[in-house]
Structures are given as C-alpha cells and as structure tokens.
Design an enzyme around this catalytic site. Structure first.
Site, short mmCIF file in Angstrom:
data_model
loop_
_atom_site.label_atom_id
_atom_site.label_comp_id
_atom_site.label_asym_id
_atom_site.label_seq_id
_atom_site.Cartn_x
_atom_site.Cartn_y
_atom_site.Cartn_z
N ASP A 59 56.76 123.16 -7.79
CA ASP A 59 57.45 122.04 -8.19
C ASP A 59 58.19 122.18 -9.58
O ASP A 59 58.33 121.60 -10.60
CB ASP A 59 56.41 120.90 -8.57
CG ASP A 59 57.12 119.41 -9.00
OD1 ASP A 59 58.06 119.14 -8.30
OD2 ASP A 59 56.69 118.64 -9.66
N ASN A 104 63.07 119.86 -6.85
CA ASN A 104 61.88 120.47 -5.92
C ASN A 104 62.08 120.21 -4.49
O ASN A 104 62.73 119.13 -4.17
CB ASN A 104 60.77 120.12 -6.22
CG ASN A 104 60.36 118.71 -6.17
OD1 ASN A 104 60.53 117.92 -6.94
ND2 ASN A 104 59.51 118.41 -5.00
N GLU A 132 59.27 113.31 -4.52
CA GLU A 132 58.12 113.44 -4.03
C GLU A 132 57.88 112.23 -2.83
O GLU A 132 56.51 112.08 -2.20
CB GLU A 132 57.23 113.07 -5.19
CG GLU A 132 56.76 114.13 -6.30
CD GLU A 132 57.99 114.67 -6.88
OE1 GLU A 132 58.68 113.88 -7.56
OE2 GLU A 132 57.85 115.88 -6.63
#
Lengths: 607, 118
Positions: free
Chosen positions: A329, A287, A199
């Site tokens: 994700d 991801n 992220e």
C-alpha cells in the site's frame, strides 16, 4: 475588464510564446491567479505556488524573532474530524474549508469576521465511503472564483465575492467509493482534480475542467487501454534499461491479470504541480487494488506512478512507476516538487518526490529520466535499493507479502502502509536548496487474505498492525534532504509521526506541526535548533502557511485531528455539527476553546 | 528543560513506576485551556465549576510533568483519527494502558476536587 479568451487568438499566442519565452497565456483566470501568486502577501494556492515549494519570500518573521510570536487570532470551523490542508489568502480575504460537510468560509482579514459562508448539501452516506477520515485538503482560487472539491466528488466554483455557486460538476460516483479528499488545483485555464477510493477498487483517474464553465476538457485513467489513459504507445516515454523509451502498446493491460485493472485502483488524491515552460502537469497514482497482491500478480501499471502530462490535452509525456506490483500500500500520490537544483553536480530541472515507499526520487522533469533514488529513512527495509538502470526497487523476499502467500503474516516491514511519508507535503527552500520533509518512522506486520469485490464496499484484503521502527524512540522525523545527492542532511526526531505539511520562508525558518499540537519553527540551516514551539488546542495534521496583511506577517496552521482537544474525553463527539464561527462573532466561550478544528494565526507582538 | 524519556512507547515506564516526580511545570495556558474545557462540560454554576476545574488541573499538575500529560493526551486523542493514521495510534503497544492512565489521572483529580465523574 473583460479579458478576451477567443479561440482565434490561440494561434497568434502560440507563436508569441515561442518568440517571447514565457508570454502570459490567454485566460482571464490564468492572469488573475498569476497576479495573485506574484504578490507574496497572498497565499494563493495550497502550496503557495504551482511548483509545490511551500516557500514564502516573506521575512518579517525570521530566525531572530520567530521565538517571540504570539497568537494573533483564531477561527473555529465548528467541525470535528481531521483538518488537513490550509486556508488561502487573496488580498483582504481568507478562504477556508472544513472537513465534511465541507463548509466554506470567507473571512475579512480586517475584522476576522465572516464575509460569506457556503455549506453544500451532501448525503451523509458518503462518510462511510471515505477510507481515511472525512478530510478536505483545501480550496483553489482563480479568476475571482473559489473552487471547492466536495467529499461526494462534486466540484464547485463559487463567486469569490459572494459565495454564490457559478457552476458545479460531478466528478465520480460516491456510491462506488469514488469520493474526494484532495484539493483542486488551478493551472492556466483548467481546474485539475483527482479521485480517491483505492480501498474500494475505484479505477483512478485525473480530470481537467474548464475554469470558466466546469466543462470536462479531458480525463486520463491510471490503468486500462492506452486511449483511456491518454497514452501514445510511441510517444509516451518511460525509463527503460537506463534510458527513456516509448511505453509501447497496451502497457497497462499487459501488466494485469484479466480485467482486474477495472477495479485496480491507482487513484490520484495527492498534490499536483505544473511547469509553465514545459506546459506539463505532474502528479502520482496510488495503490493497486486490492491490498492482497496475490490476486493481482504483475506490475499493475500504471498504479504507483509519477505522470507528466500535457496540460492542454492530458496526453502523457512520460510515466515512471516506482513500486511495480505493490505489496504494501505504498501509494505514489505524494507531492511532486519542481525545483531547479544541482543533481550530482549538474544544474537540473528536477522533479523531487518523497514516496510512501521510503525512497526519495529525483527525476529530470523534462524527460522523465531517473537521476537519484535513495532512502530518506534508514529504517526502510522492504527493498535494499532502487536499481538505477531499471528503476525498479530490489525487493527483499522476507518483507514481500505477495511472495510469501495469502494468510501469512509478514512481520517487521518498514515502512508501514502509510509510508515513510504520507500526503503531508514537504517544503523546498530555494535559499538553502534543501527539502524539509515531515516523515513517519513506523513499521508493520502485513497479512494478505483473499477478498471478493463488491461494488461500493471496502476492498482491502489485508490485515495490518503498525508499530514504531525498532531501535529508536521516535515515530517520526523532520528531515532536511539533499535531492541532488539523495542524502539526509539532518534529521530531527519527533515522538509521534509528523503529519503536518512544512513551510519554509526567506526569514531562514522551517515550520511544521506535530501530533501533540505543537507548531514548531526551526532554523533552516540547522533544523535541530528549535526557535519556536507553541501548543495549539489539538493535534496538527494541517499545513503551515503564511501571509502578510497591512504590513504585518502572519503564520497560521489548522489543528484538529479527530476527537476532542484539550481534555481529551469523548463527550461532544456525537454532535459534530455544533457550530460556531469566528472568534470575532463572539459566540459562547466554549465555542472557540474546544469544539472543532481551529485555525491558529501567529504574529510578532505589537510594538 | 529536560525532556523526559517517556516517549509514547517508552511510556510504559510511566505505568511501572508511580508517575514521575512532578515539577508543577504546567504552563498557564495549559491550565486555562483545561479549565475552559472542563467548565464547558460541567453542569454546575460557573463560579463553582471554575474553582473545581482549577483545583482539578492543579491536582493533575502536582502528579505528572507537563510533557507526560501532553504525551498521554496525544495518544488519547490520536486513537480517534479515522483511517491508517489512527491505526498507527490504535496499534501502539500499551496505548490502551496509557489512555487508562490518562483517564485515572483525571478521575482521581476530579474526585479530590468534588467534580462529578465523567
């Protein structure tokens, strides 16, 4: 005893291995861990073994008597926040680690008192760099050393007797969001550890360190040039049109636009496994970054991928991408379970993986061939099925945010971002040959938006809202799965998502924790038969484990999810460092009732 | 024991109607756990807080079934989880209302038992 690990011994041993099938490979740490694993009284690795079975041959506690279990003892870590993973048990000592600041405790199992403790000095600036709580999924053991993977990415080897630091090495740059939550894993003479920060646009990698010195042996990136991924374009294989074919040159670079791969994620924060006979290490990548798929059209290789790598060199033998061009994700980091089972009626050395994307995959772990891919939650709607020839999911456009453009809210996608199952590991019971899987039953609305990358800042680019899957009364299920056919054998509904790892034992039981804080044990042959249910002080997101000490079997689990247990009000949250220690230490009453995460250990009543 | 149908999101039922007829089914350990936590937070003398906290949990148990209490506390605690998992709890429809119910339940019981408001 000094065990020789001389380089000159290697060729001789290599020959010996060929002749003697599975001769023990030379390394003191290796032999020591093997010995610890061979004794079922221990819980010597996070999964109890190297295959990620989370199965124990212990059976003093069994389906006939598990209902009588009582609390035998407890320990409070004194740290609030989520408690994932589980302790280790080696002989007379239990080792455990808390969430940030990652305090390590060694407990004497005779007295349950603290033998030693170690608290690393970490910059609190790492806390806001962690996407999903300051969890730590546990320690590793080998060669009389305890391995701690700190949040700030420092990997430390501690003397198992004293807690003194033997070596320490920096595994990433937390200022750029490269932090760690995963447990380190020891296989043979190497400590394997991953990295978090998908992220934050971290380019994922996995690294092998020498167990004795902490020296980096190899590092393999998930994305980028072949040399940095340790891919051989001619020898690294992947499932292509129904057979295994070489990946070819620049397989990753070709699948990205420009330099996006450099901030393209594919982090490696899951549970790893190892097949000794094949000398292969298995793990998954997470991801691709950002969460806005429109900014990174292409397959984004090798994010969302199962890797099989040679443990000694790191070279990839095969790779299988589950979710090309991720738009949801659905990290591919969940555990790879190595099990010898019948697949479509044929005895197979299988790798079984319950992906966040909602499909349960069964692969031939030797070759990487795709054998089974089926939904393990009927709610999954983003893809109709996996095409068995290409291995690609057949994506439903309505639920594909990348297809529908930025700033469009894509409603009702199942599963939600955290998948039909997150990292909470499943268990394989070699007696029933079934897999026991804690799952989520949650869907989402997903709206991607344009985002610029700034080093060290979150790099998400999507707005989500999550809600229970329609048409039911549960946000989770505990399922029994047949990986040979890809079918749900049984499903037990849970009100809340099951975020605790499962344990199965030779006593015919399967145990898991719930968000309400219940430790539950069910009959492995009929999981709807609840045999034991006990409310621990807080929600459970840790993994159930078992050990035997002085002839008595124990089953334990961490509870602790974030805020306060018991009476739920927010007071006390400001003082997460208030610390406590063992119940045996006789601190204030309050210390072990409500503050911080607790380890609760159960046993059958004394007779 | 009959499992009530008030699942997390079906718990709106709980709000629409007065709390389900209580069966005073809180296990001893749940009451003790509450009392210990409550005493820890109380600034009063131990004996006084023990009586007041016991009174409070008994008052709560008279109003709500244990399984409902567990559901409410799970939601209230669940929203404190950081990251995606907590997101699931925070996004839960009517979750805030459930937490509000949970707080009010405690507040009125505390008041009844002369415990200071939190």
């Amino acid at each position: 005893m000094k065990f020789v690990n001389a380089p000159w011994l290697r060729p001789a041993l290599a020959i010996a291995t060929v002749c003697l099938l599975a001769a023990p490979v030379a390394s003191r740490a290796d032999a020591d861990l093997d010995k610890a694993l061979a004794n079922p009284n221990n819980w010597a690795m996070q999964a109890g073994d190297m295959q990620n079975h989370r199965y124990s041959p212990l059976k003093q506690i069994n389906k006939g008597n598990v209902g009588k279990m009582q609390v035998a003892w407890m320990f409070s870590t004194g740290v609030l926040r989520g408690h994932e993973g589980s302790p280790l048990v080696i002989g007379d000592t239990m080792y455990l680690v808390s969430p940030f600041p990652n305090k390590v405790f060694a407990l004497d199992l005779d007295t349950q008192k603290i033998k030693w403790r170690y608290e690393p000095k970490q910059d609190a600036a790492v806390i806001p760099q962690m996407c999903c709580d300051t969890v730590n999924r546990g320690l590793a053991y080998a060669g009389n050393k305890i391995f701690l993977q700190q949040a700030d990415s420092t990997l430390v080897a501690l003397d198992a007797n004293s807690g003194k630091v033997i070596w320490s090495v920096k595994n990433g740059d937390p200022k750029l969001g490269a932090v760690n939550t995963n447990a380190p894993h020891v296989f043979k003479d190497k400590v394997i550890t991953g990295i978090s920060g998908g992220e934050w646009g971290v380019r994922g990698y996995i690294t092998a360190y020498d167990v004795n010195t902490g020296k980096q042996v190899w590092r393999a990136y998930s994305t980028g040039p072949d040399a940095e991924m340790l891919f051989d374009p001619d020898k690294t294989m992947t499932w292509t049109d129904g057979e295994m074919k070489p990946v070819g040159k620049d397989s990753s670079l070709k699948s990205w636009q420009g330099d996006q791969w450099k901030i393209g994620g594919g982090t490696t924060w899951g549970w790893y496994s190892y097949d000794k006979d094949l000398n292969l290490l298995y793990y998954g990548s997470g991801n691709p970054s950002t969460w806005n798929p429109i900014q990174r059209k292409g397959d984004n290789k090798w994010s969302m991928t199962i890797f099989a790598r040679d443990l000694d060199t790191g070279m990839a033998k095969w790779a299988f991408q589950m979710t090309p061009w991720d738009q949801w994700d659905y990290d591919g980091v969940n555990e790879m379970i190595l099990a010898d089972i019948n697949v479509n009626g044929k005895p197979t050395k299988a790798l079984v993986h319950f992906d966040r994307n909602g499909f349960g995959y069964t692969l031939d772990r030797t070759t990487g061939a795709l054998l089974v891919a089926q939904k393990y939650d009927p709610a999954v709607n983003w893809a109709t099925k996996v095409d068995m020839k290409t291995g690609r999911p057949e994506v439903v456009k309505q639920y594909a945010p990348g297809e529908n453009g930025a700033d469009v809210n894509n409603k009702g996608i199942c599963p939600a971002a955290l998948g039909s199952k997150d990292e909470q590991p499943a268990s394989f019971d070699p007696q029933t040959k079934r897999f026991y899987v804690p799952t989520n039953h949650v869907c989402m609305d997903y709206e991607p938006f344009q985002i610029e990358y700034t080093a060290g800042q979150p790099y998400v680019g999507a707005t989500l809202s999550m809600f229970p899957a329609p048409g039911g009364n549960s946000m989770g299920n505990f399922i029994a799965w047949d990986a040979g056919t890809g079918k749900i054998v049984q499903s037990k509904a849970e009100k809340f998502s099951v975020w605790s790892g499962a344990l199965t034992t030779a006593g015919g039981i399967a145990c898991y924790g719930t968000l309400e804080g219940y430790l539950k044990c069910v009959d492995s042959n009929d999981i709807n038969k609840e045999l034991f249910k006990f409310k621990t002080p807080s929600g459970i997101i840790g993994n159930v484990f078992t050990y035997e000490h002085k002839g008595k079997q124990y089953i334990g689990v961490f509870s602790g999810i974030g805020g306060w247990a018991g009476i739920g009000m927010a007071a006390g949250l400001e003082k997460p460092e208030e610390g406590l220690g063992a119940v045996g230490g006789y601190h204030e009453l309050a210390d072990y009732t409500n503050l911080g995460g607790s380890l609760t250990v159960f046993a059958l009543p004394q007779t | 024991m009959i499992m009530i149908r008030s699942t997390a999101f079906g718990m709106t039922l709980l709000l629409a109607t007065p709390l389900a007829a209580a069966t005073n089914d809180f296990p001893t350990r749940a009451r003790v756990e509450f009392v210990l936590g409550c005493m820890q937070q109380s600034k009063e003398a131990p004996a006084a807080s023990m009586y007041k906290c016991s009174c409070t949990i008994d008052a709560i148990a008279a109003k709500v079934r244990y399984s409902e209490w567990v559901d409410l506390s799970t939601v209230a605690n669940g929203i404190t989880i950081a990251g995606e998992r907590g997101g699931v709890m925070r996004d839960m429809k009517d979750g805030r209302k459930l937490i509000d119910t949970y707080r009010k339940l405690q507040e009125s019981a505390r008041k009844q038992c002369f415990l200071q408001p939190q």
